[in-house]
Design a protein around this motif. Structure first.
Motif, short mmCIF file in Angstrom:
data_model
loop_
_atom_site.label_atom_id
_atom_site.label_comp_id
_atom_site.label_asym_id
_atom_site.label_seq_id
_atom_site.Cartn_x
_atom_site.Cartn_y
_atom_site.Cartn_z
N PRO A 54 0.81 -1.22 0.00
CA PRO A 54 0.00 0.00 0.00
C PRO A 54 0.85 1.27 0.00
O PRO A 54 2.03 1.24 0.36
CB PRO A 54 -0.81 -0.12 1.29
N ASP A 55 0.24 2.38 -0.42
CA ASP A 55 0.92 3.68 -0.50
C ASP A 55 0.82 4.38 0.86
O ASP A 55 -0.28 4.72 1.32
CB ASP A 55 0.24 4.51 -1.59
N PHE A 56 1.95 4.62 1.51
CA PHE A 56 1.98 5.17 2.87
C PHE A 56 2.21 6.69 2.88
O PHE A 56 2.57 7.25 3.90
CB PHE A 56 3.08 4.45 3.67
N SER A 57 1.97 7.36 1.75
CA SER A 57 2.33 8.78 1.66
C SER A 57 1.53 9.67 2.64
O SER A 57 2.01 10.74 3.02
CB SER A 57 2.18 9.29 0.23
N THR A 58 0.32 9.23 3.08
CA THR A 58 -0.42 10.03 4.07
C THR A 58 -0.13 9.56 5.49
O THR A 58 -0.75 10.00 6.45
CB THR A 58 -1.95 9.95 3.84
N HIS A 59 0.80 8.61 5.65
CA HIS A 59 1.16 8.02 6.96
C HIS A 59 0.05 7.17 7.54
O HIS A 59 0.02 6.90 8.74
CB HIS A 59 1.58 9.10 7.98
N LEU A 60 -0.92 6.77 6.69
CA LEU A 60 -1.98 5.86 7.13
C LEU A 60 -2.42 5.02 5.93
O LEU A 60 -2.64 5.57 4.85
CB LEU A 60 -3.17 6.65 7.69
N VAL A 61 -2.51 3.71 6.14
CA VAL A 61 -3.04 2.85 5.08
C VAL A 61 -4.12 1.94 5.66
O VAL A 61 -4.12 1.65 6.85
CB VAL A 61 -1.95 1.97 4.41
N ARG A 62 -4.99 1.51 4.78
CA ARG A 62 -6.10 0.64 5.17
C ARG A 62 -6.13 -0.52 4.20
O ARG A 62 -6.08 -0.30 2.99
CB ARG A 62 -7.37 1.48 5.06
N VAL A 63 -6.16 -1.75 4.72
CA VAL A 63 -6.16 -2.93 3.84
C VAL A 63 -7.35 -3.82 4.22
O VAL A 63 -7.31 -4.54 5.22
CB VAL A 63 -4.84 -3.74 3.97
N PRO A 64 -8.45 -3.75 3.45
CA PRO A 64 -9.62 -4.60 3.75
C PRO A 64 -9.29 -6.08 3.52
O PRO A 64 -8.36 -6.41 2.78
CB PRO A 64 -10.68 -4.14 2.74
N ASN A 65 -10.07 -6.97 4.13
CA ASN A 65 -9.86 -8.43 4.02
C ASN A 65 -8.40 -8.79 4.22
O ASN A 65 -7.81 -9.50 3.41
CB ASN A 65 -10.33 -8.94 2.65
N PHE A 66 -7.84 -8.29 5.31
CA PHE A 66 -6.39 -8.41 5.52
C PHE A 66 -5.95 -9.87 5.63
O PHE A 66 -5.01 -10.30 4.98
CB PHE A 66 -5.99 -7.62 6.76
N LEU A 67 -6.63 -10.65 6.47
CA LEU A 67 -6.25 -12.06 6.64
C LEU A 67 -7.21 -12.96 5.86
O LEU A 67 -8.39 -12.61 5.71
CB LEU A 67 -6.32 -12.45 8.13
N PRO A 68 -6.75 -14.10 5.40
CA PRO A 68 -7.67 -15.07 4.80
C PRO A 68 -8.75 -15.41 5.82
O PRO A 68 -8.49 -15.43 7.03
CB PRO A 68 -6.77 -16.27 4.51
N ALA A 69 -9.97 -15.70 5.33
CA ALA A 69 -11.13 -15.89 6.22
C ALA A 69 -10.87 -16.90 7.35
O ALA A 69 -11.21 -16.65 8.51
CB ALA A 69 -12.33 -16.32 5.40
N ALA A 70 -10.22 -18.02 7.03
CA ALA A 70 -10.02 -19.06 8.04
C ALA A 70 -9.04 -18.59 9.13
O ALA A 70 -9.23 -18.86 10.32
CB ALA A 70 -9.50 -20.34 7.39
N VAL A 71 -7.98 -17.87 8.72
CA VAL A 71 -6.99 -17.36 9.68
C VAL A 71 -7.66 -16.32 10.59
O VAL A 71 -7.49 -16.33 11.82
CB VAL A 71 -5.78 -16.74 8.94
N PHE A 72 -8.46 -15.44 9.98
CA PHE A 72 -9.14 -14.40 10.77
C PHE A 72 -10.12 -15.04 11.75
O PHE A 72 -10.20 -14.63 12.91
CB PHE A 72 -9.87 -13.42 9.85
N ALA A 73 -10.85 -16.05 11.31
CA ALA A 73 -11.84 -16.71 12.19
C ALA A 73 -11.17 -17.32 13.42
O ALA A 73 -11.68 -17.20 14.54
CB ALA A 73 -12.59 -17.79 11.40
N ARG A 74 -9.98 -17.91 13.23
CA ARG A 74 -9.25 -18.51 14.37
C ARG A 74 -8.79 -17.42 15.34
O ARG A 74 -8.93 -17.53 16.55
CB ARG A 74 -8.04 -19.30 13.87
N LEU A 75 -8.23 -16.35 14.78
CA LEU A 75 -7.74 -15.24 15.61
C LEU A 75 -8.90 -14.63 16.41
O LEU A 75 -8.79 -14.37 17.61
CB LEU A 75 -7.09 -14.19 14.70
N ARG A 76 -10.02 -14.44 15.74
CA ARG A 76 -11.21 -13.86 16.37
C ARG A 76 -11.68 -14.74 17.53
O ARG A 76 -11.94 -14.26 18.63
CB ARG A 76 -12.31 -13.73 15.32
N ALA A 77 -11.74 -16.06 17.28
CA ALA A 77 -12.21 -16.99 18.32
C ALA A 77 -11.28 -16.94 19.53
O ALA A 77 -11.73 -16.92 20.68
CB ALA A 77 -12.28 -18.41 17.75
#
Ligand code: FE2
Length: 265
Positions: A54-77
């Motif tokens: 991502p482009d960090f020129s504003t000193h902030l970036v946003r990345v939707p769907n960052f983790l694959p669904a299964a990895v995110f589900a485990r982390l969330r649990a």
């Protein structure tokens, strides 16, 4: 007589201080060993090579769907399993719950493994254009879970001040964000000042927000009754060494999240 009492008091105080330091040193040694084991036994593929840098020129970036669904589900649990958080309240500025790094090391090894993952730090390094590593063990904000689940939980305008020699970055990964605002999200909105404008940064679950908090002023607006917003917060920096005054200043800042114990933990 007064002189002798004073001298005895000083010796007792010095002894207690030395004992507390020794205890902390032992605890950090145990935690360092535990993290080494966690890194070996919980390594996992985070699938981050799916994303462009991502482009960090504003000193902030946003990345939707960052983790694959299964990895995110485990982390969330694993995060939702944690015990109730410490509550903090700074009148007119901040209200919410926090689970500290120390608790996560003891109770949520998979969450610590995620933060310590070389793949994650490589992604952050590529995004900010400098090599970063996790901030130290004795910084309770290095890895924490921020909980907004009571009416008016919020944090006012602030910078994430840099208490290290190098540049310091904050990464937020929303785990839960549910309520009656647009898109089923809560009313607790992250607002940042970017290029002189106030911008609402969407924090839907599994959307990474990585920013340089010492440069980007930001706040989170109050949450409504019945809403819930749980954020995994991680910090990293280009040089984790700190001067003595920086360490003391950081501990005073942390009292807003963890109470006075932050002064000696
Ligand atoms: Fe912040």
């Amino acid at each position: 007589m007064l002189l002798e009492v004073g001298a005895l008091g000083s010796v007792v105080l010095a002894g207690a201080w030395g004992l507390a330091r020794l205890r902390r040193a032992r605890l950090y040694e145990t935690q360092r060993n535990r993290i080494a084991v966690i890194r070996r036994t919980h390594a996992q593929d985070l699938g981050l090579n799916r994303h462009a840098i991502p482009d960090f020129s504003t000193h902030l970036v946003r990345v939707p769907n960052f983790l694959p669904a299964a990895v995110f589900a485990r982390l969330r649990a694993d995060i939702l399993h944690l015990q109730p958080a410490e509550r903090s309240f700074v009148p007119a500025h901040k209200k919410g719950g926090t689970v500290a790094y120390e608790t996560l090391i003891g109770e949520a090894p998979s969450v610590v493994a995620y933060y310590q993952s070389p793949e994650l730090m490589d992604f952050f390094s590529a995004a900010v254009g400098a090599t970063v590593s996790p901030t130290p063990l004795d910084d309770q904000s290095s890895l924490s879970v921020l909980i907004y689940d009571r009416p008016a939980d919020r944090i006012g305008w602030h910078y994430d001040h840099d208490f290290y020699r190098g540049r310091h970055f904050t990464a937020l990964l929303p785990i839960v964000n549910e309520g009656s605002a647009e898109g089923g999200l809560s009313h607790a909105e992250l607002v940042a000042r970017l290029d002189g404008r106030e911008v609402v940064v969407n924090t839907a679950p599994n959307t990474l927000v990585l920013f340089e908090g010492a440069v980007v002023r930001h706040k989170v607006t109050p949450i409504d009754a019945g809403e819930r917003r749980i954020i995994l917060s991680m910090t990293c920096c280009t040089d984790p060494r700190a001067r003595a005054w920086q360490s003391v200043a950081r501990r005073f800042k942390d009292t807003a999240y963890y109470g006075v114990r932050a002064l000696w933990t």
